[in-house]
Design a protein around this motif. Structure first.
Motif, PDB file in Angstrom:
ATOM      1  N   SER A 105       0.810  -1.217   0.000  1.00  0.00           N
ATOM      2  CA  SER A 105       0.000   0.000   0.000  1.00  0.00           C
ATOM      3  C   SER A 105       0.845   1.271   0.000  1.00  0.00           C
ATOM      4  CB  SER A 105      -0.949  -0.003   1.211  1.00  0.00           C
ATOM      5  OG  SER A 105      -1.855  -1.087   1.139  1.00  0.00           O
ATOM      6  N   GLY A 109       1.768   3.068  -3.457  1.00  0.00           N
ATOM      7  CA  GLY A 109       1.164   4.369  -3.638  1.00  0.00           C
ATOM      8  C   GLY A 109       2.094   5.365  -4.300  1.00  0.00           C
ATOM      9  N   SER A 135      -4.165  10.259  -4.176  1.00  0.00           N
ATOM     10  CA  SER A 135      -5.342   9.645  -3.558  1.00  0.00           C
ATOM     11  C   SER A 135      -4.968   8.386  -2.783  1.00  0.00           C
ATOM     12  CB  SER A 135      -6.378   9.314  -4.638  1.00  0.00           C
ATOM     13  OG  SER A 135      -7.485   8.628  -4.088  1.00  0.00           O
ATOM     14  N   CYS A 136      -4.140   7.546  -3.390  1.00  0.00           N
ATOM     15  CA  CYS A 136      -3.704   6.315  -2.721  1.00  0.00           C
ATOM     16  C   CYS A 136      -2.955   6.631  -1.435  1.00  0.00           C
ATOM     17  CB  CYS A 136      -2.808   5.500  -3.657  1.00  0.00           C
ATOM     18  SG  CYS A 136      -3.648   4.769  -5.074  1.00  0.00           S
ATOM     19  N   ALA A 138      -2.991   9.377   0.406  1.00  0.00           N
ATOM     20  CA  ALA A 138      -3.834   9.979   1.431  1.00  0.00           C
ATOM     21  C   ALA A 138      -4.579   8.900   2.206  1.00  0.00           C
ATOM     22  CB  ALA A 138      -4.818  10.961   0.789  1.00  0.00           C
ATOM     23  N   ASN A 139      -5.091   7.890   1.507  1.00  0.00           N
ATOM     24  CA  ASN A 139      -5.789   6.789   2.176  1.00  0.00           C
ATOM     25  C   ASN A 139      -4.842   5.991   3.067  1.00  0.00           C
ATOM     26  OD1 ASN A 139      -8.276   7.366   0.993  1.00  0.00           O
ATOM     27  ND2 ASN A 139      -7.894   6.052  -0.783  1.00  0.00           N
ATOM     28  N   VAL A 140      -3.644   5.722   2.571  1.00  0.00           N
ATOM     29  CA  VAL A 140      -2.671   4.948   3.347  1.00  0.00           C
ATOM     30  C   VAL A 140      -2.254   5.712   4.598  1.00  0.00           C
ATOM     31  CG1 VAL A 140      -0.348   3.976   3.351  1.00  0.00           C
ATOM     32  CG2 VAL A 140      -1.809   3.681   1.351  1.00  0.00           C
ATOM     33  N   HIS A 141      -1.972   7.001   4.455  1.00  0.00           N
ATOM     34  CA  HIS A 141      -1.552   7.795   5.610  1.00  0.00           C
ATOM     35  C   HIS A 141      -2.674   7.903   6.649  1.00  0.00           C
ATOM     36  CE1 HIS A 141       1.991   8.850   3.280  1.00  0.00           C
ATOM     37  NE2 HIS A 141       2.471   9.488   4.329  1.00  0.00           N
ATOM     38  N   ALA A 142      -3.899   8.028   6.189  1.00  0.00           N
ATOM     39  CA  ALA A 142      -5.020   8.085   7.122  1.00  0.00           C
ATOM     40  C   ALA A 142      -5.145   6.781   7.903  1.00  0.00           C
ATOM     41  CB  ALA A 142      -6.320   8.384   6.373  1.00  0.00           C
ATOM     42  N   HIS A 143      -4.988   5.659   7.208  1.00  0.00           N
ATOM     43  CA  HIS A 143      -5.061   4.360   7.885  1.00  0.00           C
ATOM     44  C   HIS A 143      -3.907   4.196   8.876  1.00  0.00           C
ATOM     45  CE1 HIS A 143      -6.011   0.140   8.494  1.00  0.00           C
ATOM     46  NE2 HIS A 143      -4.727  -0.123   8.337  1.00  0.00           N
ATOM     47  N   ARG A 146      -4.474   6.234  12.084  1.00  0.00           N
ATOM     48  CA  ARG A 146      -5.394   5.583  13.020  1.00  0.00           C
ATOM     49  C   ARG A 146      -4.737   4.381  13.686  1.00  0.00           C
ATOM     50  NH1 ARG A 146      -8.909   6.594   8.597  1.00  0.00           N
ATOM     51  NH2 ARG A 146      -8.646   4.421   7.895  1.00  0.00           N
ATOM     52  N   TYR A 184      -1.269  14.256   9.350  1.00  0.00           N
ATOM     53  CA  TYR A 184      -1.402  12.937   9.966  1.00  0.00           C
ATOM     54  C   TYR A 184      -0.455  12.902  11.177  1.00  0.00           C
ATOM     55  CZ  TYR A 184      -3.208  12.426   5.269  1.00  0.00           C
ATOM     56  OH  TYR A 184      -3.894  12.630   4.096  1.00  0.00           O
TER      57      TYR A 184
END
Length: 235
Positions: A105, A109, A135-136, A138-143, A146, A184
């Motif tokens: 991921s 990305g 986009s990829c 941003a999703n990975v960093h958000a995950h 968390r 993040y």
């Protein structure tokens, strides 16, 4: 002989393997592979036929390629240090899960961004590649944010090989202006902590070709030709 890591410059994903070797503390040597010149040479293809770094020549002359395989090899040597875990344990499974996520991921990305940067892609196509990569990531960093909230390291209270691999890939946001890591905070905190680690500072100096002070078992650099000679002797 000491293991030899073939590392790619500039900014290769082999950075994480250098950090892992520093943390392991066992004797090792490094062989610098310039990209794209040296890595596609006939000589280096004797090390890795697919012309990629990193590659590790183990002490018995066995060649190991692919970051995940190299890190798992080093992890088996570092069980006593907490860098790796015994196969069959929950900790081993968790480490491999995170390593796989980082590889499939986070690493992936960046692929469209590197392609857009390194190839003569027309404007609209380049914009599309950058948008997809952004986009990829941003999703990975958000995950990731968390996942590591409230934790000191990716696995919790103790650093592991996952942290070594993470810092080698996460730094690529410095080359691609598609997101602000400060959005993040947990990822940024881990990044800053790792950037201040002696092993990470050593790897940066090695990549830049500067005098580097090892806190591990670094036994010096070796040329590709010298490494191939040792490999023939071990065969």
């Amino acid at each position: 002989m000491e293991p030899i890591l073939f590392y790619g410059v500039p900014s290769g994903c082999s950075f994480g393997s250098i950090v892992a070797l520093e943390w392991l503390g066992e004797p090792y040597r490094l062989s610098r592979i310039e990209m794209p010149g040296d890595v596609t040479s006939e000589a280096y293809r004797r090390v890795n036929p697919v012309a990629e770094t990193p590659a590790l020549m183990a002490g018995d002359g066995t060649i190991i390629t692919e970051s995940m395989a190299i890190l798992n090899h080093l992890g088996a040597l570092g069980i006593g240090t907490g860098l790796g875990f015994r196969q069959g344990t929950a900790e081993f499974d968790r480490l491999n899960q995170i390593l796989a996520f980082l590889n499939t991921s986070l690493f992936s990305g960046f692929a469209p961004l590197w392609y857009a940067l390194e190839h003569d892609v027309p404007g609209a196509a380049k914009d599309a590649l950058r948008a997809y990569g952004a986009s990829c990531l941003a999703n990975v960093h958000a995950h990731l944010d968390r996942m590591i909230e409230g934790k000191d390291w990716l696995l919790g209270d103790q650093r592991s090989l996952a942290d070594a691999y993470f810092i080698g890939i996460a730094r690529w946001t410095n080359y691609h202006d598609v997101l602000d890591r400060r959005d993040y905070p947990s990822v940024q905190r881990l990044y800053e902590k790792l950037e201040n680690d002696p092993g990470v500072r050593f790897a940066h100096a090695i990549e830049r070709g500067e005098a580097a002070e090892s806190s591990g078992g670094f036994a010096g650099e070796i040329t590709l030709e010298e490494a191939l000679s040792l490999h023939r002797q071990a065969a």
